[in-house]
Motif scaffolding. Structure first.
Motif, PDB file in Angstrom:
ATOM      1  N   GLU A 113      -5.591  -0.443  -2.581  1.00  0.00           N
ATOM      2  CA  GLU A 113      -6.425  -0.900  -3.696  1.00  0.00           C
ATOM      3  C   GLU A 113      -7.395   0.145  -4.201  1.00  0.00           C
ATOM      4  O   GLU A 113      -8.598  -0.050  -4.144  1.00  0.00           O
ATOM      5  CB  GLU A 113      -7.175  -2.175  -3.283  1.00  0.00           C
ATOM      6  N   GLN A 114      -6.926   1.239  -4.676  1.00  0.00           N
ATOM      7  CA  GLN A 114      -7.746   2.310  -5.246  1.00  0.00           C
ATOM      8  C   GLN A 114      -8.563   3.086  -4.203  1.00  0.00           C
ATOM      9  O   GLN A 114      -9.286   4.001  -4.564  1.00  0.00           O
ATOM     10  CB  GLN A 114      -8.701   1.776  -6.329  1.00  0.00           C
ATOM     11  N   ALA A 115      -8.534   2.712  -2.950  1.00  0.00           N
ATOM     12  CA  ALA A 115      -9.277   3.427  -1.908  1.00  0.00           C
ATOM     13  C   ALA A 115      -8.302   4.328  -1.144  1.00  0.00           C
ATOM     14  O   ALA A 115      -7.192   3.920  -0.833  1.00  0.00           O
ATOM     15  CB  ALA A 115      -9.940   2.443  -0.956  1.00  0.00           C
ATOM     16  N   HIS A 116      -8.733   5.551  -0.848  1.00  0.00           N
ATOM     17  CA  HIS A 116      -7.908   6.517  -0.114  1.00  0.00           C
ATOM     18  C   HIS A 116      -8.572   6.786   1.232  1.00  0.00           C
ATOM     19  O   HIS A 116      -9.730   7.182   1.281  1.00  0.00           O
ATOM     20  CB  HIS A 116      -7.785   7.828  -0.884  1.00  0.00           C
ATOM     21  N   SER A 168     -11.533  -6.856  -1.473  1.00  0.00           N
ATOM     22  CA  SER A 168     -12.252  -6.082  -2.482  1.00  0.00           C
ATOM     23  C   SER A 168     -13.204  -5.115  -1.803  1.00  0.00           C
ATOM     24  O   SER A 168     -13.519  -5.247  -0.648  1.00  0.00           O
ATOM     25  CB  SER A 168     -13.010  -7.001  -3.433  1.00  0.00           C
ATOM     26  N   GLU A 183      -3.444   4.551   1.137  1.00  0.00           N
ATOM     27  CA  GLU A 183      -4.062   4.144  -0.120  1.00  0.00           C
ATOM     28  C   GLU A 183      -3.966   2.627  -0.242  1.00  0.00           C
ATOM     29  O   GLU A 183      -2.880   2.069  -0.272  1.00  0.00           O
ATOM     30  CB  GLU A 183      -3.355   4.793  -1.303  1.00  0.00           C
ATOM     31  N   LEU A 222       0.839  -1.178   0.000  1.00  0.00           N
ATOM     32  CA  LEU A 222       0.000   0.000   0.000  1.00  0.00           C
ATOM     33  C   LEU A 222       0.880   1.236   0.000  1.00  0.00           C
ATOM     34  O   LEU A 222       2.098   1.140   0.062  1.00  0.00           O
ATOM     35  CB  LEU A 222      -0.985  -0.012   1.175  1.00  0.00           C
ATOM     36  N   ARG A 251       5.691   3.548  -0.603  1.00  0.00           N
ATOM     37  CA  ARG A 251       5.065   2.237  -0.795  1.00  0.00           C
ATOM     38  C   ARG A 251       5.695   1.297   0.228  1.00  0.00           C
ATOM     39  O   ARG A 251       6.911   1.268   0.389  1.00  0.00           O
ATOM     40  CB  ARG A 251       5.310   1.723  -2.209  1.00  0.00           C
TER      41      ARG A 251
END
Length: 123
Positions: A82-85, A123, A80, A17, A30
């Protein structure tokens, strides 16, 4: 679907992440995070707090596996996954070299652990 990290014993679910300062988003790091469904709050390496200059947000009382309460500072960070912040996420400091990703973040996802196959899905 990800594979468990088999370099730790017993093997455990880890994922990559990104973390950065809540206001200065240019410097992003990262790092690996161990999924920890037993943790109420996520924790990041103390060295990252210094490296990113994270702001102190509050003090809370935590209790580890030993059952001994301790008062610790929390720090504001953006995580961050998987595309979520997760903006203005409060975390605590740990001495590990990886993040412990707790239920404060995990409760926003569906998590499926397949222990026999040493795989997981988020997910």
């Amino acid at each position: 679907m990800w594979s468990y990290n088999q370099e730790v014993q017993p093997p455990a679910p880890f994922l990559d992440l990104v973390v950065h300062h809540p206001e200065e988003t240019a410097q992003a790091i990262r790092i690996q995070a161990k999924i920890d469904t037993g943790a109420d709050i996520s924790a990041i390496p103390a060295v990252l707090i210094t490296q990113l200059g994270l702001p102190t947000t509050s003090k809370i009382v935590i209790e580890g596996y030993d059952g001994i309460p301790a008062t610790v500072f929390t720090y504001g960070v953006v995580i961050e996954v998987e595309q979520a912040h997760f903006r203005s996420q409060e975390v605590i400091a740990i001495s590990e070299q990886y993040i412990l990703l707790g239920r404060d973040v995990l409760n926003h996802f569906y998590l499926h652990l397949n222990g026999p196959e040493l795989t997981f899905n988020l997910s």
